[in-house]
Design a protein around this motif. Structure first.
Motif, PDB file in Angstrom:
ATOM      1  N   GLU A  70      36.440  83.092  27.965  1.00  0.00           N
ATOM      2  CA  GLU A  70      35.722  83.750  26.874  1.00  0.00           C
ATOM      3  C   GLU A  70      35.418  82.734  25.769  1.00  0.00           C
ATOM      4  O   GLU A  70      36.277  81.966  25.341  1.00  0.00           O
ATOM      5  N   GLY A  71      34.174  82.744  25.312  1.00  0.00           N
ATOM      6  CA  GLY A  71      33.764  81.805  24.271  1.00  0.00           C
ATOM      7  C   GLY A  71      33.159  80.527  24.822  1.00  0.00           C
ATOM      8  O   GLY A  71      32.704  79.679  24.054  1.00  0.00           O
ATOM      9  N   TRP A  72      33.150  80.414  26.149  1.00  0.00           N
ATOM     10  CA  TRP A  72      32.599  79.233  26.813  1.00  0.00           C
ATOM     11  C   TRP A  72      31.601  79.647  27.882  1.00  0.00           C
ATOM     12  O   TRP A  72      31.664  80.746  28.426  1.00  0.00           O
ATOM     13  N   ARG A  73      30.682  78.751  28.204  1.00  0.00           N
ATOM     14  CA  ARG A  73      29.749  78.935  29.316  1.00  0.00           C
ATOM     15  C   ARG A  73      29.266  77.565  29.763  1.00  0.00           C
ATOM     16  O   ARG A  73      29.494  76.563  29.082  1.00  0.00           O
ATOM     17  N   THR A  74      28.615  77.516  30.896  1.00  0.00           N
ATOM     18  CA  THR A  74      28.101  76.235  31.358  1.00  0.00           C
ATOM     19  C   THR A  74      26.819  75.869  30.612  1.00  0.00           C
ATOM     20  O   THR A  74      26.093  76.739  30.126  1.00  0.00           O
ATOM     21  N   TYR A  75      26.561  74.588  30.534  1.00  0.00           N
ATOM     22  CA  TYR A  75      25.366  74.078  29.877  1.00  0.00           C
ATOM     23  C   TYR A  75      24.125  74.660  30.555  1.00  0.00           C
ATOM     24  O   TYR A  75      23.963  74.588  31.769  1.00  0.00           O
ATOM     25  N   LYS A  76      23.277  75.282  29.758  1.00  0.00           N
ATOM     26  CA  LYS A  76      22.073  75.957  30.229  1.00  0.00           C
ATOM     27  C   LYS A  76      22.379  77.051  31.253  1.00  0.00           C
ATOM     28  O   LYS A  76      21.542  77.418  32.064  1.00  0.00           O
ATOM     29  N   ASN A  77      23.626  77.552  31.213  1.00  0.00           N
ATOM     30  CA  ASN A  77      24.059  78.640  32.098  1.00  0.00           C
ATOM     31  C   ASN A  77      23.911  78.295  33.582  1.00  0.00           C
ATOM     32  O   ASN A  77      23.675  79.156  34.425  1.00  0.00           O
ATOM     33  N   LYS A  78      24.101  77.029  33.897  1.00  0.00           N
ATOM     34  CA  LYS A  78      24.034  76.602  35.290  1.00  0.00           C
ATOM     35  C   LYS A  78      25.155  77.247  36.093  1.00  0.00           C
ATOM     36  O   LYS A  78      26.303  77.256  35.657  1.00  0.00           O
ATOM     37  N   PRO A  79      24.878  77.790  37.286  1.00  0.00           N
ATOM     38  CA  PRO A  79      25.947  78.340  38.131  1.00  0.00           C
ATOM     39  C   PRO A  79      26.950  77.238  38.492  1.00  0.00           C
ATOM     40  O   PRO A  79      26.570  76.149  38.923  1.00  0.00           O
ATOM     41  N   ALA A  80      28.218  77.503  38.268  1.00  0.00           N
ATOM     42  CA  ALA A  80      29.258  76.511  38.550  1.00  0.00           C
ATOM     43  C   ALA A  80      30.581  77.221  38.776  1.00  0.00           C
ATOM     44  O   ALA A  80      30.800  78.327  38.272  1.00  0.00           O
ATOM     45  N   ASP A  81      31.459  76.574  39.532  1.00  0.00           N
ATOM     46  CA  ASP A  81      32.778  77.158  39.769  1.00  0.00           C
ATOM     47  C   ASP A  81      33.883  76.116  39.603  1.00  0.00           C
ATOM     48  O   ASP A  81      34.950  76.226  40.180  1.00  0.00           O
ATOM     49  N   SER A  82      33.616  75.116  38.785  1.00  0.00           N
ATOM     50  CA  SER A  82      34.571  74.004  38.666  1.00  0.00           C
ATOM     51  C   SER A  82      35.572  74.169  37.527  1.00  0.00           C
ATOM     52  O   SER A  82      36.484  73.346  37.399  1.00  0.00           O
ATOM     53  N   TRP A  83      35.433  75.210  36.700  1.00  0.00           N
ATOM     54  CA  TRP A  83      36.341  75.406  35.573  1.00  0.00           C
ATOM     55  C   TRP A  83      37.143  76.690  35.746  1.00  0.00           C
ATOM     56  O   TRP A  83      36.579  77.739  36.066  1.00  0.00           O
ATOM     57  N   VAL A  84      38.448  76.603  35.523  1.00  0.00           N
ATOM     58  CA  VAL A  84      39.309  77.785  35.590  1.00  0.00           C
ATOM     59  C   VAL A  84      40.274  77.776  34.409  1.00  0.00           C
ATOM     60  O   VAL A  84      40.621  76.722  33.876  1.00  0.00           O
ATOM     61  N   ALA A  85      40.678  78.957  33.993  1.00  0.00           N
ATOM     62  CA  ALA A  85      41.700  79.118  32.963  1.00  0.00           C
ATOM     63  C   ALA A  85      42.984  79.575  33.646  1.00  0.00           C
ATOM     64  O   ALA A  85      42.974  80.558  34.386  1.00  0.00           O
ATOM     65  N   GLU A  86      44.068  78.859  33.404  1.00  0.00           N
ATOM     66  CA  GLU A  86      45.316  79.190  34.081  1.00  0.00           C
ATOM     67  C   GLU A  86      46.514  78.797  33.222  1.00  0.00           C
ATOM     68  O   GLU A  86      46.672  77.643  32.864  1.00  0.00           O
ATOM     69  N   LYS A  87      47.334  79.776  32.859  1.00  0.00           N
ATOM     70  CA  LYS A  87      48.593  79.544  32.167  1.00  0.00           C
ATOM     71  C   LYS A  87      48.444  78.660  30.929  1.00  0.00           C
ATOM     72  O   LYS A  87      49.190  77.708  30.720  1.00  0.00           O
ATOM     73  N   GLY A  88      47.446  78.978  30.116  1.00  0.00           N
ATOM     74  CA  GLY A  88      47.266  78.263  28.867  1.00  0.00           C
ATOM     75  C   GLY A  88      46.489  76.975  28.982  1.00  0.00           C
ATOM     76  O   GLY A  88      46.352  76.255  27.991  1.00  0.00           O
ATOM     77  N   ILE A  89      45.966  76.682  30.158  1.00  0.00           N
ATOM     78  CA  ILE A  89      45.279  75.417  30.389  1.00  0.00           C
ATOM     79  C   ILE A  89      43.864  75.666  30.892  1.00  0.00           C
ATOM     80  O   ILE A  89      43.626  76.516  31.743  1.00  0.00           O
ATOM     81  N   LEU A  90      42.919  74.920  30.344  1.00  0.00           N
ATOM     82  CA  LEU A  90      41.534  74.919  30.798  1.00  0.00           C
ATOM     83  C   LEU A  90      41.407  73.748  31.765  1.00  0.00           C
ATOM     84  O   LEU A  90      41.526  72.588  31.375  1.00  0.00           O
ATOM     85  N   HIS A  91      41.161  74.069  33.029  1.00  0.00           N
ATOM     86  CA  HIS A  91      41.295  73.096  34.110  1.00  0.00           C
ATOM     87  C   HIS A  91      39.952  72.860  34.785  1.00  0.00           C
ATOM     88  O   HIS A  91      39.315  73.802  35.256  1.00  0.00           O
ATOM     89  N   CYS A  92      39.519  71.612  34.801  1.00  0.00           N
ATOM     90  CA  CYS A  92      38.335  71.234  35.575  1.00  0.00           C
ATOM     91  C   CYS A  92      38.812  70.754  36.938  1.00  0.00           C
ATOM     92  O   CYS A  92      39.577  69.791  37.030  1.00  0.00           O
ATOM     93  N   LEU A  93      38.372  71.440  37.981  1.00  0.00           N
ATOM     94  CA  LEU A  93      38.812  71.133  39.339  1.00  0.00           C
ATOM     95  C   LEU A  93      38.077  69.898  39.846  1.00  0.00           C
ATOM     96  O   LEU A  93      36.854  69.899  39.976  1.00  0.00           O
ATOM     97  N   GLY A  94      38.795  68.857  40.128  1.00  0.00           N
ATOM     98  CA  GLY A  94      38.170  67.627  40.574  1.00  0.00           C
ATOM     99  C   GLY A  94      37.740  67.680  42.027  1.00  0.00           C
ATOM    100  O   GLY A  94      38.313  68.403  42.841  1.00  0.00           O
ATOM    101  N   ASN A  95      36.715  66.921  42.354  1.00  0.00           N
ATOM    102  CA  ASN A  95      36.231  66.811  43.720  1.00  0.00           C
ATOM    103  C   ASN A  95      35.515  65.475  43.852  1.00  0.00           C
ATOM    104  O   ASN A  95      34.507  65.238  43.197  1.00  0.00           O
ATOM    105  N   LYS A  96      36.029  64.597  44.690  1.00  0.00           N
ATOM    106  CA  LYS A  96      35.475  63.241  44.795  1.00  0.00           C
ATOM    107  C   LYS A  96      34.119  63.207  45.489  1.00  0.00           C
ATOM    108  O   LYS A  96      33.384  62.234  45.366  1.00  0.00           O
ATOM    109  N   THR A  97      33.807  64.253  46.247  1.00  0.00           N
ATOM    110  CA  THR A  97      32.543  64.226  46.994  1.00  0.00           C
ATOM    111  C   THR A  97      31.488  65.136  46.395  1.00  0.00           C
ATOM    112  O   THR A  97      30.301  64.811  46.416  1.00  0.00           O
TER     113      THR A  97
END
Length: 260
Positions: A70-97
């Motif tokens: 809540e209070g956040w969104r992707t730049y230009k509302n681009k569909p994305a699934d790389s950010w999650v909120a979990e146990k007090g932490i805002l986590h960007c899920l890494g992926n090398k490929t």
């Protein structure tokens, strides 16, 4: 979290029962207030996102509530699934490929002009990220408008880094004034101050950047560097806060802002 809430809720239940449906006396009111405080503390402990009374009085507000986006969104509302909120932490899920389709920079719904921002973060090995500010959505990417507080693995990044690419720098403009990053995997504390064109970057209590926007010196520096063809870079007087998704895993917590 449920085991934290039970004692507080039990107090409320006991107090309610003792009142017998009649007017609550001062003693019971105090008991209810204590119970409410316990509930609030339990919730704060479970999310990691909380402001002290002193912070509230000083005008601080949470940018991240600890459990939702809540209070956040992707730049230009681009569909994305790389950010999650979990146990007090805002986590960007890494992926090398995967560097494209489902990745996206995260921005605040609100825009800010003069402010002090603080955030705790830790980065994955060989990672690369950043915090951008005064971001406009006029351009393809947020860094084409908003200056960036650089976050990177200075010691182990797989490519050679220029001084202006290192952690705490004003990315592609000013090298960091101090090497202040903790070892990879440890938490760091960042502070960014923007006030009427004067900008400061801080890392773990050390100042890493200090510059003035829009001065002749700043314009000359811009025209000679990476942003010479980015007419909108640094020109917004007000904008979003952005967290960069560069394909690396990074964790943020305690994101707070105070408008100046």
């Amino acid at each position: 979290m449920k085991h934290l809430l039970v004692p507080a809720l039990s107090v409320i239940t006991i107090v309610a029962a003792s009142c017998g449906g009649n007017t609550v006396n001062n003693e019971n009111k105090n008991a209810i207030a204590v119970a409410d405080s316990l509930v609030s503390t339990a919730l704060a402990d479970s999310t990691g996102a909380v402001l002290s009374e002193a912070e509230k009085a000083a005008g601080w507000q949470l940018l991240f509530n600890g459990h939702t986006l809540e209070g956040w969104r992707t730049y230009k509302n681009k569909p994305a699934d790389s950010w999650v909120a979990e146990k007090g932490i805002l986590h960007c899920l890494g992926n090398k490929t995967d560097k494209s389709d489902k990745r996206g920079n995260l921005i605040t719904d609100k825009q800010f002009e003069n402010f002090e921002l603080t955030a705790d973060w830790k980065l994955s090995p060989q990672g690369n990220s950043g915090i951008m500010y005064m971001v406009s959505e006029e351009f393809e990417t947020p860094q084409l408008s908003g200056p960036e507080y650089q976050i990177i693995d200075d010691k182990n990044f797989p490519e050679k880094l220029e001084p202006w690419q290192k952690t705490g720098a004003n990315y592609a403009m000013n090298p960091p004034l101090a090497d202040a990053a903790n070892p990879i995997g440890e938490w760091n504390t960042t502070k960014i101050i923007v006030n009427k064109g004067h900008v400061e970057h801080w890392l773990n209590g050390k100042k890493t950047a200090d510059y003035e926007l829009w001065t002749p010196e700043w314009k000359k520096h811009k025209e000679e560097g990476k942003w010479k063809d980015a007419k909108g870079y640094g020109m917004s007087k007000k904008g979003h806060i952005a967290l960069q998704d560069h394909g690396s895993e990074i964790w943020f917590k305690n994101l707070k802002i105070r408008e100046l």
